[in-house]
Write an enzyme that holds these catalytic residues in place. Structure first.
Site, PDB file in Angstrom:
ATOM      1  CE  LYS A 257     -79.906   1.837  91.998  1.00  0.00           C
ATOM      2  NZ  LYS A 257     -80.520   1.140  93.192  1.00  0.00           N
TER       3      LYS A 257
ATOM      4  CG  HIS B 170     -80.951   9.544  97.502  1.00  0.00           C
ATOM      5  ND1 HIS B 170     -79.678   9.058  97.313  1.00  0.00           N
ATOM      6  CD2 HIS B 170     -81.751   8.438  97.571  1.00  0.00           C
ATOM      7  CE1 HIS B 170     -79.712   7.733  97.290  1.00  0.00           C
ATOM      8  NE2 HIS B 170     -80.951   7.337  97.442  1.00  0.00           N
TER       9      HIS B 170
ATOM     10  CB  SER C 234     -77.435   1.504  88.440  1.00  0.00           C
ATOM     11  OG  SER C 234     -77.757   0.921  89.660  1.00  0.00           O
TER      12      SER C 234
HETATM   13  N1  LIG Z   1     -69.825  -3.376  97.464  1.00  0.00           N
HETATM   14  C1  LIG Z   1     -70.169  -2.855  96.286  1.00  0.00           C
HETATM   15  N2  LIG Z   1     -69.268  -2.813  95.283  1.00  0.00           N
HETATM   16  C2  LIG Z   1     -69.601  -2.285  94.074  1.00  0.00           C
HETATM   17  N3  LIG Z   1     -70.841  -1.791  93.776  1.00  0.00           N
HETATM   18  C3  LIG Z   1     -71.764  -1.816  94.756  1.00  0.00           C
HETATM   19  C4  LIG Z   1     -71.490  -2.320  96.049  1.00  0.00           C
HETATM   20  N4  LIG Z   1     -72.610  -2.198  96.798  1.00  0.00           N
HETATM   21  C5  LIG Z   1     -73.550  -1.659  96.002  1.00  0.00           C
HETATM   22  N5  LIG Z   1     -73.046  -1.433  94.773  1.00  0.00           N
HETATM   23  C6  LIG Z   1     -73.752  -0.929  93.581  1.00  0.00           C
HETATM   24  O1  LIG Z   1     -74.282   0.365  93.808  1.00  0.00           O
HETATM   25  C7  LIG Z   1     -75.473   0.525  92.998  1.00  0.00           C
HETATM   26  C8  LIG Z   1     -76.644   0.872  93.896  1.00  0.00           C
HETATM   27  O2  LIG Z   1     -76.474   2.224  94.256  1.00  0.00           O
HETATM   28  P1  LIG Z   1     -77.125   2.840  95.573  1.00  0.00           P
HETATM   29  O3  LIG Z   1     -76.778   2.001  96.733  1.00  0.00           O
HETATM   30  O4  LIG Z   1     -76.731   4.274  95.594  1.00  0.00           O
HETATM   31  O5  LIG Z   1     -78.677   2.702  95.258  1.00  0.00           O
HETATM   32  S1  LIG Z   1     -79.848   3.474  96.021  1.00  0.00           S
HETATM   33  O6  LIG Z   1     -79.819   4.872  95.570  1.00  0.00           O
HETATM   34  O7  LIG Z   1     -79.644   3.361  97.452  1.00  0.00           O
HETATM   35  O8  LIG Z   1     -81.088   2.785  95.568  1.00  0.00           O
HETATM   36  C9  LIG Z   1     -75.687  -0.808  92.290  1.00  0.00           C
HETATM   37  O9  LIG Z   1     -75.012  -0.681  91.034  1.00  0.00           O
HETATM   38  P2  LIG Z   1     -75.307  -1.586  89.764  1.00  0.00           P
HETATM   39  O10 LIG Z   1     -74.754  -2.959  90.070  1.00  0.00           O
HETATM   40  O11 LIG Z   1     -74.581  -0.924  88.629  1.00  0.00           O
HETATM   41  O12 LIG Z   1     -76.797  -1.596  89.545  1.00  0.00           O
HETATM   42  C10 LIG Z   1     -74.978  -1.758  93.237  1.00  0.00           C
HETATM   43  O13 LIG Z   1     -74.630  -2.983  92.678  1.00  0.00           O
END
Ligand SMILES: Nc1ncnc2c1ncn2[C@@H]1O[C@H](COP(=O)(O)OS(=O)(=O)O)[C@@H](OP(=O)(O)O)[C@H]1O
Length: 291
Positions: free
Chosen positions: A50, A105, A135
């Protein structure tokens, strides 16, 4: 039995001291990762869950393709930039040309001797742990392979005590920060990417020795801003069966902002979190944007 009723021991295994998802982190997967042959040209995106993994799975391939969107438009993120610990053997990675890009991870102390010896390039992405927790709470409720938090307080303790999958955020961040001298690592935070994505992409392109002109940087940035990336079905998990990930209540690309913890944690929870954070991080010299 409904997945919501499944006990932790049915869903998780403990590997090198941390909880992992049983369904995807099979003994075969973990052995494959432990014995994986890294190349010096490989690029490894490392994150605590996340923290911006999927975002990086979009940005790095676009940097390497010099802005050509074909790969991100046609290949799902999990096969475009596979997780090495999670059934990566299905992707024939030894057939891929360099530079190969992977995700993990895993904590630093879980990395294989092959990784430590070859020293591939690493981009380590960190995010404010209160936003990670926020998240993660939403994500745990939408997936069938994670234990759904019974209460927020219960999940908060689990998260802080390192009982969520992939272990303690604090150990993860401290471990990877401690690797700065031994490995070839670029550190960046989710918050820096939110504040200035263009500058972040530029810095990553430099680290990856891929010179890009300002027009290419602008093009990549535009594709990767939240509202645009959210539409990419190869990256928004809409291709994932809904019985595994139900996006009706909350989407995978949920809010994409810094500071959403303010809408999620009570004042008392935030205070408890901050105190815990202070104790855990008191010896860390790194300056985090969220501090
Ligand atoms: N382009 C872009 N811009 C801003 N934020 C983004 C973007 N892409 C992914 N996200 C946000 O990243 C959060 C998901 O994290 P991960 O991709 O690490 O998740 S995972 O570990 O692979 O399940 C999750 O955060 P939250 O919105 O706070 O839940 C996603 O919305």
């Amino acid at each position: 039995m409904q997945v919501a009723d499944m006990a932790e021991e049915d869903l998780y295994i403990v590997y090198k001291g941390v909880h992992l998802i049983k369904q995807t982190h099979t003994p075969e997967s973990l052995k494959y990762y432990d014995e994986f042959s890294f190349r010096p040209e490989d690029i490894l995106i490392v994150t605590y869950p996340k923290s911006g993994t999927v975002w990086m799975q979009e940005i790095v391939p676009l940097i390497l393709s010099q802005g050509d969107p074909v790969v991100v438009d046609t290949v799902p993120n999990w096969s475009r930039v596979p997780w090495l610990e999670s059934r990566a053997f299905i992707h024939n990675l030894d057939q891929r040309p360099s530079p190969r890009v992977f995700t993990t991870h895993f904590q630093y102390n879980m990395m294989s001797t092959g990784f430590l010896k070859v020293k591939p390039r690493v981009i380590y992405v960190m995010r404010n742990p209160k936003d990670v927790f926020t998240s993660y709470s939403h994500f745990s409720r939408m997936t069938s392979y994670l234990v759904s938090p019974v209460t927020q307080t219960e999940f908060l303790h689990k998260f802080l005590d390192g009982k969520a999958i992939f272990g303690s955020w604090f150990n993860h961040v401290k471990g990877w920060l401690s690797a700065a001298e031994q490995q070839h690592i670029m550190y960046i935070s989710y918050e820096e990417m939110i504040l200035d994505l263009e500058a972040s992409v530029t810095r990553m392109a430099q680290f990856l020795d891929t010179p890009l002109d300002s027009e290419m940087i602008r093009k990549i940035t535009d594709r990767c801003v939240f509202k645009n990336m959210k539409k990419n079905k190869m990256s928004n998990y809409s291709l994932m069966p809904s019985k595994m990930m139900d996006q009706n209540g909350s989407e995978f690309l949920r809010k994409g902002i810094a500071g959403d913890w303010k809408n999620h944690l009570t004042a008392a929870e935030a205070e408890y979190f901050d105190e815990f954070y202070r104790k855990q991080m008191q010896d860390v010299k790194y300056t985090f944007v969220w501090d």
